[in-house]
Design a protein around this motif. Sequence first.
Motif, PDB file in Angstrom:
ATOM      1  N   VAL A 119      -0.337 -30.250  17.749  1.00  0.00           N
ATOM      2  CA  VAL A 119      -0.037 -30.654  16.381  1.00  0.00           C
ATOM      3  C   VAL A 119       0.231 -29.392  15.550  1.00  0.00           C
ATOM      4  O   VAL A 119      -0.654 -28.542  15.400  1.00  0.00           O
ATOM      5  CB  VAL A 119      -1.187 -31.471  15.747  1.00  0.00           C
ATOM      6  CG1 VAL A 119      -0.860 -31.838  14.308  1.00  0.00           C
ATOM      7  CG2 VAL A 119      -1.459 -32.734  16.560  1.00  0.00           C
ATOM      8  N   TYR A 139      -5.658 -37.880  20.730  1.00  0.00           N
ATOM      9  CA  TYR A 139      -5.785 -36.614  19.998  1.00  0.00           C
ATOM     10  C   TYR A 139      -7.092 -35.968  20.474  1.00  0.00           C
ATOM     11  O   TYR A 139      -8.173 -36.504  20.203  1.00  0.00           O
ATOM     12  CB  TYR A 139      -5.857 -36.859  18.491  1.00  0.00           C
ATOM     13  CG  TYR A 139      -4.549 -37.294  17.856  1.00  0.00           C
ATOM     14  CD1 TYR A 139      -4.043 -38.566  18.071  1.00  0.00           C
ATOM     15  CD2 TYR A 139      -3.824 -36.433  17.033  1.00  0.00           C
ATOM     16  CE1 TYR A 139      -2.850 -38.976  17.496  1.00  0.00           C
ATOM     17  CE2 TYR A 139      -2.630 -36.834  16.443  1.00  0.00           C
ATOM     18  CZ  TYR A 139      -2.159 -38.106  16.675  1.00  0.00           C
ATOM     19  OH  TYR A 139      -0.970 -38.505  16.087  1.00  0.00           O
ATOM     20  N   LYS A 167      -2.273 -33.304  21.596  1.00  0.00           N
ATOM     21  CA  LYS A 167      -1.930 -34.718  21.768  1.00  0.00           C
ATOM     22  C   LYS A 167      -1.520 -34.947  23.220  1.00  0.00           C
ATOM     23  O   LYS A 167      -0.731 -34.187  23.764  1.00  0.00           O
ATOM     24  CB  LYS A 167      -0.731 -35.106  20.892  1.00  0.00           C
ATOM     25  CG  LYS A 167      -1.012 -35.174  19.405  1.00  0.00           C
ATOM     26  CD  LYS A 167       0.264 -35.447  18.608  1.00  0.00           C
ATOM     27  CE  LYS A 167       0.747 -36.890  18.730  1.00  0.00           C
ATOM     28  NZ  LYS A 167       1.855 -37.184  17.757  1.00  0.00           N
ATOM     29  N   THR A 212      -8.407 -31.654  10.469  1.00  0.00           N
ATOM     30  CA  THR A 212      -8.668 -32.051  11.848  1.00  0.00           C
ATOM     31  C   THR A 212      -7.434 -32.177  12.734  1.00  0.00           C
ATOM     32  O   THR A 212      -7.495 -31.837  13.890  1.00  0.00           O
ATOM     33  CB  THR A 212      -9.462 -33.375  11.942  1.00  0.00           C
ATOM     34  OG1 THR A 212      -8.931 -34.269  10.984  1.00  0.00           O
ATOM     35  CG2 THR A 212     -10.931 -33.147  11.745  1.00  0.00           C
ATOM     36  N   GLU A 213      -6.309 -32.686  12.206  1.00  0.00           N
ATOM     37  CA  GLU A 213      -5.179 -32.925  13.104  1.00  0.00           C
ATOM     38  C   GLU A 213      -4.442 -31.650  13.511  1.00  0.00           C
ATOM     39  O   GLU A 213      -4.065 -31.504  14.658  1.00  0.00           O
ATOM     40  CB  GLU A 213      -4.217 -33.944  12.480  1.00  0.00           C
ATOM     41  CG  GLU A 213      -4.855 -35.320  12.421  1.00  0.00           C
ATOM     42  CD  GLU A 213      -3.858 -36.455  12.267  1.00  0.00           C
ATOM     43  OE1 GLU A 213      -2.648 -36.208  12.356  1.00  0.00           O
ATOM     44  OE2 GLU A 213      -4.311 -37.588  12.064  1.00  0.00           O
ATOM     45  N   THR A 225       4.777 -35.557  10.357  1.00  0.00           N
ATOM     46  CA  THR A 225       4.068 -34.676  11.276  1.00  0.00           C
ATOM     47  C   THR A 225       5.078 -33.940  12.170  1.00  0.00           C
ATOM     48  O   THR A 225       6.220 -34.378  12.330  1.00  0.00           O
ATOM     49  CB  THR A 225       3.096 -35.466  12.188  1.00  0.00           C
ATOM     50  OG1 THR A 225       3.847 -36.398  12.971  1.00  0.00           O
ATOM     51  CG2 THR A 225       2.054 -36.216  11.383  1.00  0.00           C
TER      52      THR A 225
END
Lengths: 142, 142
Positions: free
Chosen positions: A140, A103, A42, A36-37, B80
């Motif tokens: 991301v 996000y 962002k 998902t990220e 990240t």
Amino acid sequence: MKFKLILLFLLLNICFVAFSQDKQSEKSQKQDITVTEKGLIKVSIMYPYAEGKTFNMEYYETKHMPMVAGFLGSNLVKYTIEKGLSSGIPNQPLPFMAIGTFYIKSLSEYQAAIAPNRDAIRADFVNYTNVSPVILVSEVIK
Amino acid sequence: MKFKLILLFLLLNICFVAFSQDKQSEKSQKQDITVTEKGLIKVSIMYPYAEGKTFNMEYYETKHMPMVAGFLGSNLVKYTIEKGLSSGIPNQPLPFMAIGTFYIKSLSEYQAAIAPNRDAIRADFVNYTNVSPVILVSEVIK
């Protein structure tokens, strides 16, 4: 005797099917979390530190961020809040007092959701800070 | 006949125990995911944008960040990478080209792990950027 054996076989079968389905749902859940990220957008609202500048974290966490998050609907995957502690470089001032991050899946959807609420969001700033934020839109990568 | 019944009972028992343990591990895993980020320390290495400044994301992602992450051991929960796209405020320049973030349990452990490797880390900067980063140490509030 034969009947008992068949019953045993059936019950074990049911049990293994349930067990393997459970494993599978766990696996797909893990994949969701990993996937998902990456690729999400962002929007980071960064409040710079300077002498005389203030920030009320309690108001920000309990009132402001939930209000803005409420405007974003299902486009919002999650939001985070962090509190600046120090610069990571000795003898340098704290760069940011706080950062709030949304996000999201789509930047254009975010902009469309924020536009009609911009005045309400800005009017709430004075309730927790006297500094103008820097806003970073990023992607991301990992 | 009795033997078969006992065997059936035992096998079902084993099966249900395995099934319930699996459920439990799934539950504790879910809790971990929710809980782990709150209270963690973030070290964010932020590369400001300015005219003439460059950033090689591929090198950063495949060489630099894995190298630094390798110094941090079990203190590192995750890291990240994000790529700056634009300012969220119209007509404002992009604030940061890229941000790399280490989510760690202990800042002092992080500092102790980085100190003996600082020269190697700095020497690698020229391989992907010509800008000096801003470093923010922050705490995850939400």
